[in-house]
Structure formats: structure tokens, C-alpha cells
Design a protein around this motif. Structure first.
Motif, PDB file in Angstrom:
ATOM      1  N   ALA A   1      55.930  63.210  26.365  1.00 14.67           N
ATOM      2  CA  ALA A   1      56.619  63.581  27.464  1.00 14.67           C
ATOM      3  C   ALA A   1      56.891  64.927  27.274  1.00 14.67           C
ATOM      4  CB  ALA A   1      57.803  62.784  27.553  1.00 14.67           C
ATOM      5  N   TRP A   2      57.697  66.118  28.072  1.00 13.13           N
ATOM      6  CA  TRP A   2      58.746  67.110  28.466  1.00 13.13           C
ATOM      7  C   TRP A   2      59.197  67.399  29.847  1.00 13.13           C
ATOM      8  CZ3 TRP A   2      53.385  67.569  27.449  1.00 13.13           C
ATOM      9  CH2 TRP A   2      52.450  68.603  27.822  1.00 13.13           C
ATOM     10  N   ALA A   3      59.347  68.419  29.751  1.00  9.59           N
ATOM     11  CA  ALA A   3      59.702  68.496  31.716  1.00  9.59           C
ATOM     12  C   ALA A   3      59.102  70.488  31.999  1.00  9.59           C
ATOM     13  CB  ALA A   3      61.229  68.151  31.508  1.00  9.59           C
ATOM     14  N   GLU A   4      59.081  69.850  33.049  1.00  8.41           N
ATOM     15  CA  GLU A   4      58.659  71.483  33.788  1.00  8.41           C
ATOM     16  C   GLU A   4      60.083  71.806  34.988  1.00  8.41           C
ATOM     17  OE1 GLU A   4      54.005  72.172  33.028  1.00  8.41           O
ATOM     18  OE2 GLU A   4      55.003  71.569  35.924  1.00  8.41           O
ATOM     19  N   ALA A   5      60.938  73.094  34.790  1.00  3.11           N
ATOM     20  CA  ALA A   5      61.970  73.258  35.875  1.00  3.11           C
ATOM     21  C   ALA A   5      60.532  74.819  36.255  1.00  3.11           C
ATOM     22  CB  ALA A   5      63.120  73.526  35.054  1.00  3.11           C
ATOM     23  N   PHE A   6      61.828  74.528  38.340  1.00  8.17           N
ATOM     24  CA  PHE A   6      62.038  75.158  38.595  1.00  8.17           C
ATOM     25  C   PHE A   6      61.933  77.214  38.552  1.00  8.17           C
ATOM     26  CE2 PHE A   6      61.624  78.564  42.558  1.00  8.17           C
ATOM     27  CZ  PHE A   6      59.933  78.119  42.705  1.00  8.17           C
TER      28      PHE A   6
ATOM     29  N   VAL B   1      62.924  58.619  22.415  1.00  9.57           N
ATOM     30  CA  VAL B   1      62.186  58.649  22.482  1.00  9.57           C
ATOM     31  C   VAL B   1      61.741  60.088  23.552  1.00  9.57           C
ATOM     32  CG1 VAL B   1      60.790  57.011  21.272  1.00  9.57           C
ATOM     33  CG2 VAL B   1      60.414  57.241  23.428  1.00  9.57           C
ATOM     34  N   CYS B   2      60.309  60.502  23.373  1.00 12.01           N
ATOM     35  CA  CYS B   2      60.386  62.021  23.656  1.00 12.01           C
ATOM     36  C   CYS B   2      60.324  61.507  25.721  1.00 12.01           C
ATOM     37  CB  CYS B   2      59.131  62.053  23.723  1.00 12.01           C
ATOM     38  SG  CYS B   2      57.649  61.319  24.204  1.00 12.01           S
ATOM     39  N   GLN B   3      59.895  60.533  26.122  1.00 12.82           N
ATOM     40  CA  GLN B   3      59.969  60.225  27.245  1.00 12.82           C
ATOM     41  C   GLN B   3      61.513  59.985  27.840  1.00 12.82           C
ATOM     42  OE1 GLN B   3      58.745  56.217  28.287  1.00 12.82           O
ATOM     43  NE2 GLN B   3      61.089  55.944  29.425  1.00 12.82           N
ATOM     44  N   ASP B   4      62.510  59.964  27.400  1.00 11.99           N
ATOM     45  CA  ASP B   4      64.091  59.566  26.940  1.00 11.99           C
ATOM     46  C   ASP B   4      64.057  60.780  27.145  1.00 11.99           C
ATOM     47  OD1 ASP B   4      64.657  56.800  27.123  1.00 11.99           O
ATOM     48  OD2 ASP B   4      63.323  56.972  25.171  1.00 11.99           O
TER      49      ASP B   4
ATOM     50  N   VAL C   1      58.229  66.693  16.913  1.00  7.56           N
ATOM     51  CA  VAL C   1      58.597  65.435  17.049  1.00  7.56           C
ATOM     52  C   VAL C   1      58.172  64.963  18.125  1.00  7.56           C
ATOM     53  CG1 VAL C   1      60.043  63.597  16.958  1.00  7.56           C
ATOM     54  CG2 VAL C   1      60.358  65.526  15.517  1.00  7.56           C
ATOM     55  N   GLY C   2      57.319  64.322  17.845  1.00  2.00           N
ATOM     56  CA  GLY C   2      56.518  63.371  19.322  1.00  2.00           C
ATOM     57  C   GLY C   2      55.962  62.473  19.414  1.00  2.00           C
ATOM     58  N   ASP C   3      55.614  60.854  20.559  1.00  2.00           N
ATOM     59  CA  ASP C   3      55.302  60.128  20.129  1.00  2.00           C
ATOM     60  C   ASP C   3      53.441  60.690  19.231  1.00  2.00           C
ATOM     61  OD1 ASP C   3      53.513  57.577  20.737  1.00  2.00           O
ATOM     62  OD2 ASP C   3      55.022  56.816  21.826  1.00  2.00           O
TER      63      ASP C   3
END
Length: 288
Positions: A220-225, A180-183, A213-215
Motif C-alpha cells: 500500500a502507498w498513497a497518491e497526492a494531487f 504496516v504499509c496500510q497504516d 519494506v512492505g507486505d
């Protein structure tokens, strides 16, 4: 252009036997930053216990509730009104800027400053012995590599509920190529960090109107610098960057830093908990 949302978070808890003492901490309030403005906050519980607001170690507001009177049923409801604007993406840099960016992320100062989001955790540890799953091309800019990584995770994992849980390792996720989105967010963070890019796990809400798509509860998603720009959100579950459909609540090293609910309940027997989240877009397009 901005979108106005009302997010309604509900939790209904039923216990088989009396609860005599309980404590909960909610991490569900939208975060206020340059792309999000909080217009209204309302949180209540059926025990009519006073809500205490505090700030966690990452600077995000939490709601604490403690009850010492006995009960068998308790409900919580949070209603948050948010104004969300579009997020600008950094432009594609020149060759000289690309070289400068790689020099920066390889410097000791950079690694020290971003140590917290460069380290692996139990949930972002890549399987031992495997060849590098995704390696940056140093000829290409960091932002382009991050877009490619976002697409790589999207292509290599299938969104499937019920096959992982909050403690699933990346070895399990990558071997079964689903989750799922967490993974998806954990895999993105792990591979970004492997390539020297600070990455943080993000918890929040998603407007599903565009078919994303998502819970149905917390997404959940991510942030990158990105050097010379700052933090930029990537949603590998949908192969997009964060936009006005994403409402951020918190970030951390992994899910454990962003768990929406933690608590201690003193009781015996079984209990049932139902959570629901409704994100309503008021469809008011407000000219900035």
C-alpha cells in the motif's frame, strides 16, 4: 527504461465442512495507465467456474467467481504480466507558481472537484484534540511539502507486523507509532487531506529486490494531487516516490475501497486461507 514483471497471486482455501454456495470478488489485476502496460492476464480456479470480469465504482477491473456446487477446498491463481516504466516527478516550481498553486487548492472549485479525496473516513480520521501533527509551510512548494510529509510518516512510524489489522484507527497507529504499509498510507492520506491536498489510498504489488519494506502480498502507498502536474505516488513505508518497482492495482479513499478480496461463503465450521504473491522481475531493460 522499463521493467517487465510477472505477478502470481495464489489463494488456497480449506473448509471444515461442505460449502454449498459461495461468491468472491477479486481486486488484484494490475491497472493499465501511462506507466503500466498489461501484456497478459490469466486467472483460474480449481472449481472450473466461469470467471466474470466487471468494473467497480472507481473504474478498476474486478474478477467475480460464483459457485453453487459443494466443495471443501478451492484454489485461485492469477498470473499477470506487466510492463512498468519510470514515473516522472514534477520540477520544483518558481515562487509565482507556488503562490498560484496555493490559490488553486484553496478555491471552492478545487475543493468541490476533489471532494471525494479531501474527506476523512473512518480509517483516515486524525485523533481529536491533538495539535496538528504536520502542517504545510506555505513558503515552500506543495511538492516539497509532500516530500517532507512522506519523510515525516517514515520517521514517526516503525514498520511492525502483527500490531494492527485492517480496521485499526489512526489513534491506535499514532499512539503506538507502529504498523504496516496500510497504516503508513492512511496516515499520509489523513495529513495530506488535513493540509488541503487530495490524497488517495493505493493498493498494488512491490518488487522487493532493491530492499524495500512492505507486505509480501499486497503493498500500500498513497497518491497526492500536485497542481499543474496531476497525481503522484508516495510510498511513506520506504520514504520514496512511486517508481518502476511499484505495480498499481487500484486506488480509493482508504483500504476498504481497495480490499483485494471480498466474498460470501455459506458454510459452517472453521476454515483456513493461505494467500501468496510472487513478483518476478524478468530484468529485461527495454529502451523506450
Amino acid at each position: 527504461m522499463s521493467k517487465e514483471y510477472t505477478v502470481t497471486y495464489s489463494s488456497d482455501n480449506v473448509y471444515e465442512n461442505w460449502v454449498y454456495d459461495a461468491y468472491w470478488q477479486f481486486l488484484i489485476m494490475p491497472f493499465e495507465n501511462e506507466s503500466q502496460e498489461i501484456l497478459d492476464i490469466d486467472f483460474k480456479n480449481s472449481l472450473h467456474t466461469i470467471n466474470e470480469f466487471s468494473v467497480n465504482g472507481y473504474g478498476f477491473k474486478t474478477i467475480r467467481v460464483q459457485s453453487k456446487k459443494k466443495f471443501k477446498n478451492v484454489t485461485f491463481e492469477g498470473r499477470f504480466k506487466v510492463l512498468k516504466s519510470e514515473i516522472k516527478e514534477p520540477p520544483i516550481p518558481s515562487r509565482a507558481e507556488i503562490l498560484k498553486s496555493y490559490e488553486e487548492i484553496n478555491s471552492l472549485t478545487f475543493k468541490v472537484n476533489f471532494q471525494r479525496f479531501l474527506k476523512t473516513t473512518g480509517l483516515t480520521t486524525l485523533p481529536i484534540g491533538n495539535k496538528p501533527l504536520f502542517k504545510f509551510d506555505n513558503i515552500t512548494s506543495i511538492i516539497e511539502n509532500l516530500h517532507s510529509l512522506n519523510n515525516w510518516v517514515y520517521q514517526h512510524l516503525h514498520y511492525l507486523t502483527g500490531v494492527t489489522d485492517i480496521s485499526s484507527t489512526l489513534e491506535k497507529v499514532l499512539s503506538q507509532q507502529s504498523g504496516v504499509c496500510q497504516d503508513f498510507a492512511h496516515v499520509f492520506c489523513a495529513l495530506a487531506r488535513y493540509n488541503g491536498i487530495p490524497a488517495r489510498y493505493v493498493s498494488g504489488y512491490l518488487n522487493h529486490e532493491s530492499g524495500y519494506v512492505g507486505d509480501s502480498q499486497m503493498h500500500a502507498w498513497a497518491e497526492a494531487f500536485v497542481p499543474d502536474f496531476g497525481w503522484l505516488g508516495f510510498d511513506p513505508t520506504n520514504n520514496i516516490i512511486e517508481n518502476s518497482n511499484h505495480i498499481k492495482v487500484s486506488h480509493g479513499k482508504d483500504y476498504n475501497d481497495c480490499s483485494p478480496l471480498k466474498g460470501v461463503v455459506h458454510s459452517q465450521g472453521n476454515h483456513k486461507t493461505n494467500h501468496s504473491v510472487v513478483v518476478k522481475n524478468h530484468q529485461q531493460q527495454i529502451q523506450q
